[in-house]
Design a protein around this motif. Structure first.
Motif, PDB file in Angstrom:
ATOM      1  N   ARG A   1       0.828  -1.213   0.000  1.00 13.10           N
ATOM      2  CA  ARG A   1       0.000   0.000   0.000  1.00 13.10           C
ATOM      3  C   ARG A   1       0.860   1.259   0.000  1.00 13.10           C
ATOM      4  O   ARG A   1       0.582   2.219  -0.731  1.00 13.10           O
ATOM      5  CB  ARG A   1      -0.954  -0.003   1.207  1.00 13.10           C
ATOM      6  N   VAL A   2       1.887   1.263   0.830  1.00 14.15           N
ATOM      7  CA  VAL A   2       2.759   2.439   0.913  1.00 14.15           C
ATOM      8  C   VAL A   2       3.528   2.618  -0.398  1.00 14.15           C
ATOM      9  O   VAL A   2       3.661   3.744  -0.898  1.00 14.15           O
ATOM     10  CB  VAL A   2       3.716   2.328   2.117  1.00 14.15           C
ATOM     11  N   CYS A   3       4.018   1.526  -0.970  1.00  9.15           N
ATOM     12  CA  CYS A   3       4.729   1.626  -2.244  1.00  9.15           C
ATOM     13  C   CYS A   3       3.813   2.175  -3.341  1.00  9.15           C
ATOM     14  O   CYS A   3       4.252   2.965  -4.181  1.00  9.15           O
ATOM     15  CB  CYS A   3       5.285   0.264  -2.656  1.00  9.15           C
ATOM     16  N   ALA A   4       2.551   1.757  -3.333  1.00  6.39           N
ATOM     17  CA  ALA A   4       1.598   2.270  -4.319  1.00  6.39           C
ATOM     18  C   ALA A   4       1.417   3.780  -4.147  1.00  6.39           C
ATOM     19  O   ALA A   4       1.385   4.536  -5.135  1.00  6.39           O
ATOM     20  CB  ALA A   4       0.263   1.549  -4.180  1.00  6.39           C
ATOM     21  N   LYS A   5       1.313   4.240  -2.905  1.00  9.41           N
ATOM     22  CA  LYS A   5       1.195   5.686  -2.645  1.00  9.41           C
ATOM     23  C   LYS A   5       2.427   6.433  -3.139  1.00  9.41           C
ATOM     24  O   LYS A   5       2.329   7.524  -3.711  1.00  9.41           O
ATOM     25  CB  LYS A   5       0.990   5.953  -1.145  1.00  9.41           C
ATOM     26  N   ILE A   6       3.579   5.855  -2.897  1.00  6.63           N
ATOM     27  CA  ILE A   6       4.841   6.482  -3.299  1.00  6.63           C
ATOM     28  C   ILE A   6       4.900   6.619  -4.817  1.00  6.63           C
ATOM     29  O   ILE A   6       5.232   7.684  -5.352  1.00  6.63           O
ATOM     30  CB  ILE A   6       6.039   5.672  -2.772  1.00  6.63           C
ATOM     31  N   LEU A   7       4.581   5.553  -5.535  1.00  2.00           N
ATOM     32  CA  LEU A   7       4.648   5.591  -6.997  1.00  2.00           C
ATOM     33  C   LEU A   7       3.673   6.609  -7.581  1.00  2.00           C
ATOM     34  O   LEU A   7       3.995   7.314  -8.542  1.00  2.00           O
ATOM     35  CB  LEU A   7       4.365   4.198  -7.563  1.00  2.00           C
ATOM     36  N   LYS A   8       2.491   6.697  -7.007  1.00  2.00           N
ATOM     37  CA  LYS A   8       1.498   7.649  -7.522  1.00  2.00           C
ATOM     38  C   LYS A   8       1.895   9.089  -7.202  1.00  2.00           C
ATOM     39  O   LYS A   8       1.533  10.010  -7.940  1.00  2.00           O
ATOM     40  CB  LYS A   8       0.117   7.315  -6.954  1.00  2.00           C
ATOM     41  N   TYR A   9       2.630   9.291  -6.123  1.00  2.92           N
ATOM     42  CA  TYR A   9       3.161  10.619  -5.821  1.00  2.92           C
ATOM     43  C   TYR A   9       4.310  10.980  -6.757  1.00  2.92           C
ATOM     44  O   TYR A   9       4.387  12.104  -7.258  1.00  2.92           O
ATOM     45  CB  TYR A   9       3.640  10.664  -4.368  1.00  2.92           C
ATOM     46  N   LEU A  10       5.183  10.002  -7.026  1.00  2.81           N
ATOM     47  CA  LEU A  10       6.355  10.273  -7.857  1.00  2.81           C
ATOM     48  C   LEU A  10       5.989  10.472  -9.329  1.00  2.81           C
ATOM     49  O   LEU A  10       6.571  11.322 -10.003  1.00  2.81           O
ATOM     50  CB  LEU A  10       7.360   9.126  -7.735  1.00  2.81           C
ATOM     51  N   PHE A  11       5.043   9.675  -9.821  1.00  5.05           N
ATOM     52  CA  PHE A  11       4.764   9.658 -11.267  1.00  5.05           C
ATOM     53  C   PHE A  11       3.266   9.829 -11.554  1.00  5.05           C
ATOM     54  O   PHE A  11       2.637   8.958 -12.145  1.00  5.05           O
ATOM     55  CB  PHE A  11       5.275   8.344 -11.871  1.00  5.05           C
ATOM     56  N   PRO A  12       2.683  10.955 -11.163  1.00  2.00           N
ATOM     57  CA  PRO A  12       1.225  11.110 -11.291  1.00  2.00           C
ATOM     58  C   PRO A  12       0.726  11.193 -12.732  1.00  2.00           C
ATOM     59  O   PRO A  12      -0.415  10.824 -13.012  1.00  2.00           O
ATOM     60  CB  PRO A  12       0.945  12.419 -10.539  1.00  2.00           C
ATOM     61  N   THR A  13       1.558  11.676 -13.650  1.00  2.85           N
ATOM     62  CA  THR A  13       1.120  11.825 -15.037  1.00  2.85           C
ATOM     63  C   THR A  13       1.830  10.865 -15.991  1.00  2.85           C
ATOM     64  O   THR A  13       1.510  10.844 -17.188  1.00  2.85           O
ATOM     65  CB  THR A  13       1.357  13.267 -15.527  1.00  2.85           C
ATOM     66  N   ASP A  14       2.773  10.076 -15.491  1.00  4.49           N
ATOM     67  CA  ASP A  14       3.576   9.213 -16.354  1.00  4.49           C
ATOM     68  C   ASP A  14       2.997   7.811 -16.499  1.00  4.49           C
ATOM     69  O   ASP A  14       3.226   7.146 -17.509  1.00  4.49           O
ATOM     70  CB  ASP A  14       5.003   9.086 -15.795  1.00  4.49           C
ATOM     71  N   LEU A  15       2.280   7.352 -15.479  1.00 11.11           N
ATOM     72  CA  LEU A  15       1.796   5.972 -15.436  1.00 11.11           C
ATOM     73  C   LEU A  15       0.278   5.959 -15.315  1.00 11.11           C
ATOM     74  O   LEU A  15      -0.299   6.719 -14.541  1.00 11.11           O
ATOM     75  CB  LEU A  15       2.417   5.231 -14.250  1.00 11.11           C
ATOM     76  N   HIS A  16      -0.352   5.065 -16.070  1.00 10.58           N
ATOM     77  CA  HIS A  16      -1.814   4.977 -16.057  1.00 10.58           C
ATOM     78  C   HIS A  16      -2.235   3.519 -16.014  1.00 10.58           C
ATOM     79  O   HIS A  16      -1.478   2.619 -16.367  1.00 10.58           O
ATOM     80  CB  HIS A  16      -2.398   5.670 -17.291  1.00 10.58           C
ATOM     81  N   GLY A  17      -3.483   3.305 -15.607  1.00 16.62           N
ATOM     82  CA  GLY A  17      -4.015   1.951 -15.534  1.00 16.62           C
ATOM     83  C   GLY A  17      -3.991   1.407 -14.125  1.00 16.62           C
ATOM     84  O   GLY A  17      -5.017   1.115 -13.534  1.00 16.62           O
ATOM     85  N   TRP A  18      -2.809   1.247 -13.556  1.00 15.62           N
ATOM     86  CA  TRP A  18      -2.628   0.758 -12.187  1.00 15.62           C
ATOM     87  C   TRP A  18      -3.454  -0.515 -11.936  1.00 15.62           C
ATOM     88  O   TRP A  18      -4.249  -0.580 -11.019  1.00 15.62           O
ATOM     89  CB  TRP A  18      -3.004   1.839 -11.162  1.00 15.62           C
ATOM     90  N   HIS A  19      -3.255  -1.516 -12.770  1.00 14.76           N
ATOM     91  CA  HIS A  19      -3.929  -2.797 -12.580  1.00 14.76           C
ATOM     92  C   HIS A  19      -3.192  -3.573 -11.495  1.00 14.76           C
ATOM     93  O   HIS A  19      -2.055  -4.011 -11.683  1.00 14.76           O
ATOM     94  CB  HIS A  19      -3.942  -3.591 -13.890  1.00 14.76           C
TER      95      HIS A  19
END
Length: 342
Positions: A190-208
């Motif tokens: 959960r924490v890693c997911a929060k970190i990634l979404k903070y770091l790359f909010p416009t670079d990554l999509h889908g998050w399956h």
């Protein structure tokens, strides 16, 4: 293999010499780092707080540059300087430059301004062109007569200060507080997911998340669709032929072993346009596991990058300082490929 000097450090030193060639007296700020700025400059009777930011991506990323400008103002008003200068390696569109200078009362200097200033010495021009890896056609377009940025300068103002973004520091503390091992596996994810979404909010999509393979037996943590917004993600798409990136979270007590690398490699599919994995793990990987990642790249063109807690926190602090955390991934990939054995 000797560790190369970071590009940002080379760029900062070059900026110092370019400023000195244009009548600035420059010293490295002893209070630099998270609570300071990079250089102190004197031009006539005026003292300048100077922050230097190197970005691999030519296109300006407004949120990062705003964060850098805010830190410069907050730090600059606490020392006896009259003005602030933010030097960036990207290209600032005129409208964005105007907004930044009006909002933060700092003078913005981009790669086009540096080209003009570097013309004071031919060796500086050549070094600048090589360091920013400029496209030759871009150089011809931007070598036009430009107003000296100092003509637009205005005094630093305390009215421009505001609370800085501390989410990166908070997330780093949250990450380090997680117990290692199976019991805390879900919290780590959960924490890693929060970190990634903070770091790359416009670079990554889908998050399956936790998608199962067709046989219904195995799972992985996240698969994201990549957008070519920065140099690293463009590299992933154009040169590694990977439209998707796999993230795996390994909350092991020690370093991960060959078995974990082998499992991850099985999820990377050439025809599925999924040839890149980023493995988040607490303490890195054992030597034999690293050799397996090298073999996967050498034999099958599959890139697996291992990111430990220290590197993840480094990226979080980069984001806070207005630097691009994707540049850290680029450096990891670049060093991995440069040192890839036969």
């Amino acid at each position: 293999m000797q560790k190369p000097t970071p590009t940002w450090e080379l760029f900062e030193d070059l900026v110092r010499r370019i400023l000195e060639a244009n009548n600035f007296q420059v010293t490295v700020n002893s209070g630099r780092g998270d609570r300071g700025f990079d250089l102190l400059g004197t031009d006539g009777n005026e003292r300048w707080a100077i922050e230097v930011k190197y970005y691999r991506t030519v296109r300006a990323q407004p949120t990062l540059i705003e964060a850098a400008a805010m830190r410069l103002v907050n730090n600059g008003v606490t020392v006896p300087v009259q003005k602030g200068m933010l030097v960036v390696s990207c290209v600032l569109p005129p409208e964005l430059r105007e907004v930044l200078e009006e909002k933060f009362s700092v003078t913005c200097v981009d790669r086009s301004d540096l080209r003009v200033w570097a013309a004071a010495a031919s060796e500086l021009t050549e070094e600048l062109e090589a360091l920013i890896e400029a496209d030759p056609s871009e150089s011809l377009v931007t070598r036009t007569t430009r107003e000296d940025p100092r003509q637009r300068s205005q005094p630093l103002s305390r009215a421009s200060t505001a609370p800085e973004d501390k989410r990166g520091t908070d997330l780093c503390h949250e990450l380090k507080a997680i117990k290692r091992g199976k019991e805390a596996w879900a919290r780590y994810e959960r924490v890693c997911a929060k970190i990634l979404k903070y770091l790359f909010p416009t670079d990554l999509h889908g998050w399956h998340s936790q998608k199962r393979t067709d046989d219904g037996l195995s799972r992985f943590d996240f698969v994201c669709r990549v957008k070519p917004t920065t140099e690293f993600w463009r590299f992933v798409i154009e040169h590694l032929d990977s439209r998707y990136v796999l993230f795996e979270f390994k909350n092991y007590s020690g370093k991960i072993k060959q078995g974990q690398i082998l499992t991850t490699e099985k999820y990377l599919l050439e025809r599925g346009l999924r040839r890149v994995a980023i493995i988040l793990t607490r303490a890195g990987a054992e030597p034999h596991a690293i050799k397996m990642t090298q073999g996967a790249m050498r034999e099958h063109g599959k890139l697996m990058l291992i990111v430990n807690d220290e590197k993840l926190c480094e990226m979080l602090h980069m984001k806070e300082r207005g630097e691009d955390p994707a540049d850290c991934l680029f450096e990891l990939a670049d060093n991995f490929l440069l040192s890839l054995p036969r």
